[in-house]
Write a protein that holds these residues in place. Structure first.
Motif, PDB file in Angstrom:
ATOM      1  N   ARG A  82       0.982  -1.180  -0.071  1.00 40.12           N
ATOM      2  CA  ARG A  82       0.003   0.040   0.093  1.00 40.12           C
ATOM      3  C   ARG A  82       0.857   1.272   0.051  1.00 40.12           C
ATOM      4  NH1 ARG A  82      -3.781  -1.354   4.698  1.00 40.12           N
ATOM      5  NH2 ARG A  82      -1.986  -2.324   5.466  1.00 40.12           N
ATOM      6  N   CYS A  83       1.891   1.188   0.178  1.00 43.93           N
ATOM      7  CA  CYS A  83       2.947   2.184   0.215  1.00 43.93           C
ATOM      8  C   CYS A  83       3.703   2.584  -1.170  1.00 43.93           C
ATOM      9  CB  CYS A  83       3.786   2.211   1.609  1.00 43.93           C
ATOM     10  SG  CYS A  83       3.011   2.460   2.950  1.00 43.93           S
ATOM     11  N   ALA A  84       3.889   1.492  -1.675  1.00 42.52           N
ATOM     12  CA  ALA A  84       4.771   1.673  -3.048  1.00 42.52           C
ATOM     13  C   ALA A  84       4.233   2.681  -4.058  1.00 42.52           C
ATOM     14  CB  ALA A  84       4.671   0.001  -3.572  1.00 42.52           C
ATOM     15  N   ALA A  85       5.020   2.812  -4.768  1.00 40.69           N
ATOM     16  CA  ALA A  85       4.665   3.950  -5.838  1.00 40.69           C
ATOM     17  C   ALA A  85       3.818   2.874  -6.910  1.00 40.69           C
ATOM     18  CB  ALA A  85       5.920   4.642  -6.558  1.00 40.69           C
ATOM     19  N   PRO A  86       2.971   3.532  -7.617  1.00 39.73           N
ATOM     20  CA  PRO A  86       2.250   2.724  -8.641  1.00 39.73           C
ATOM     21  C   PRO A  86       3.241   2.062  -9.525  1.00 39.73           C
ATOM     22  CG  PRO A  86       1.253   4.831  -8.486  1.00 39.73           C
ATOM     23  CD  PRO A  86       2.170   4.702  -7.567  1.00 39.73           C
ATOM     24  N   PHE A  87       3.071   0.698 -10.178  1.00 39.25           N
ATOM     25  CA  PHE A  87       4.014   0.087 -11.124  1.00 39.25           C
ATOM     26  C   PHE A  87       3.542  -0.025 -12.344  1.00 39.25           C
ATOM     27  CE2 PHE A  87       5.439  -4.054 -12.476  1.00 39.25           C
ATOM     28  CZ  PHE A  87       6.901  -3.579 -12.386  1.00 39.25           C
ATOM     29  N   ALA A  88       4.266   0.429 -13.320  1.00 36.26           N
ATOM     30  CA  ALA A  88       4.057   0.411 -14.718  1.00 36.26           C
ATOM     31  C   ALA A  88       4.669  -0.723 -15.360  1.00 36.26           C
ATOM     32  CB  ALA A  88       4.473   1.626 -15.439  1.00 36.26           C
ATOM     33  N   PHE A  89       3.789  -1.622 -16.359  1.00 33.70           N
ATOM     34  CA  PHE A  89       4.521  -2.632 -17.037  1.00 33.70           C
ATOM     35  C   PHE A  89       3.720  -2.893 -18.157  1.00 33.70           C
ATOM     36  CE2 PHE A  89       1.283  -4.240 -13.895  1.00 33.70           C
ATOM     37  CZ  PHE A  89       0.766  -5.395 -14.797  1.00 33.70           C
ATOM     38  N   PRO A  90       4.112  -3.482 -19.374  1.00 35.57           N
ATOM     39  CA  PRO A  90       3.651  -3.683 -20.459  1.00 35.57           C
ATOM     40  C   PRO A  90       2.357  -4.869 -20.193  1.00 35.57           C
ATOM     41  CG  PRO A  90       5.842  -4.572 -20.768  1.00 35.57           C
ATOM     42  CD  PRO A  90       5.683  -3.719 -19.489  1.00 35.57           C
ATOM     43  N   GLY A  91       1.149  -4.598 -20.686  1.00 38.14           N
ATOM     44  CA  GLY A  91       0.225  -5.660 -20.527  1.00 38.14           C
ATOM     45  C   GLY A  91       0.421  -6.973 -21.504  1.00 38.14           C
ATOM     46  N   ASP A  92       1.421  -7.113 -22.211  1.00 35.44           N
ATOM     47  CA  ASP A  92       1.644  -8.217 -23.205  1.00 35.44           C
ATOM     48  C   ASP A  92       2.741  -9.189 -22.865  1.00 35.44           C
ATOM     49  OD1 ASP A  92       3.223  -5.938 -24.108  1.00 35.44           O
ATOM     50  OD2 ASP A  92       2.055  -5.843 -25.902  1.00 35.44           O
ATOM     51  N   VAL A  93       3.141  -8.732 -21.773  1.00 32.27           N
ATOM     52  CA  VAL A  93       4.063  -9.729 -21.049  1.00 32.27           C
ATOM     53  C   VAL A  93       3.803 -10.596 -20.095  1.00 32.27           C
ATOM     54  CG1 VAL A  93       6.037  -8.166 -21.654  1.00 32.27           C
ATOM     55  CG2 VAL A  93       5.155  -8.189 -19.385  1.00 32.27           C
ATOM     56  N   ALA A  94       4.449 -11.786 -19.974  1.00 36.74           N
ATOM     57  CA  ALA A  94       3.746 -12.745 -18.955  1.00 36.74           C
ATOM     58  C   ALA A  94       4.106 -12.479 -17.580  1.00 36.74           C
ATOM     59  CB  ALA A  94       4.349 -14.358 -19.271  1.00 36.74           C
TER      60      ALA A  94
END
Length: 192
Positions: A82-94
């Motif tokens: 709950r304290c972590a920064a929002p995490f961005a990643f590509p939706g087309d990777v496993a």
């Protein structure tokens, strides 16, 4: 400017059938998994498992309730709480997930890479906070407690998990005042 109340959100199965998502807002309205430009949702994750694959989609995930989860991607492992920064990643990777200590709830933002992009920030509010918005569309989500939003001449009260959607012609500077303890997530969406 549109205010969306948590009670009005649409419930639907995950793309992979492994759970249920609460769709907060999608554009265009009524779009499917294969046709949206951008989408915000929440999910309850009660068991470890793989994430749904979304080709041409960029995602950002934030834990909003529970102790956290660990995401295993092809090139790294990331633990979110709950304290972590929002995490961005590509939706087309496993992506595979494991829970830290019990179920969690998350906030998921997705944009179609070929049409738009997004940025998500989390603001732990303890006092009135001024925010400057830079996207063509901004979506604000109150988590934990309520948040009063002053945007131009408008005053909007967001209850827990309510959403405020601002278009380009709405106010670009606003003041957020917490009503108790609250996190405010700001999603900025730009096209092109």
């Amino acid at each position: 400017m549109r205010t969306l109340r948590a009670a009005s959100y649409r419930r639907m199965p995950w793309k992979n059938g492994g759970g249920e998502t609460i769709e907060m807002v999608v554009s265009p309205a009524g779009a499917s998994f294969d046709s949206f430009d951008w989408r915000l949702s929440m999910a309850h994750v009660g068991a470890p498992g793989p994430f749904s694959l979304f080709p041409d989609i960029d995602r950002t995930l934030s834990v909003i309730n529970g102790d956290g989860l660990t995401l295993t991607l092809p090139d790294r492992t990331v633990t979110l709480d709950r304290c972590a920064a929002p995490f961005a990643f590509p939706g087309d990777v496993a992506v595979d997930s494991t829970l830290t200590d019990g179920a969690i709830d998350d906030l998921n933002v997705m944009t179609r890479r070929s049409r738009c992009r997004h940025r998500v920030t989390r603001h732990g509010l303890t006092a009135p906070t001024r925010l400057a918005l830079s996207g063509e569309i901004a979506v604000l989500i109150a988590i934990g407690g309520g948040v009063e939003i002053a945007a131009g001449s408008h005053l909007v009260m967001l209850g827990p998990k309510d959403t405020l959607v601002l278009d380009a012609d709405d106010a670009t500077t606003l003041t957020a005042t917490p009503q108790g303890t609250a996190d405010l997530f700001v999603v900025e969406i730009a096209f092109g």
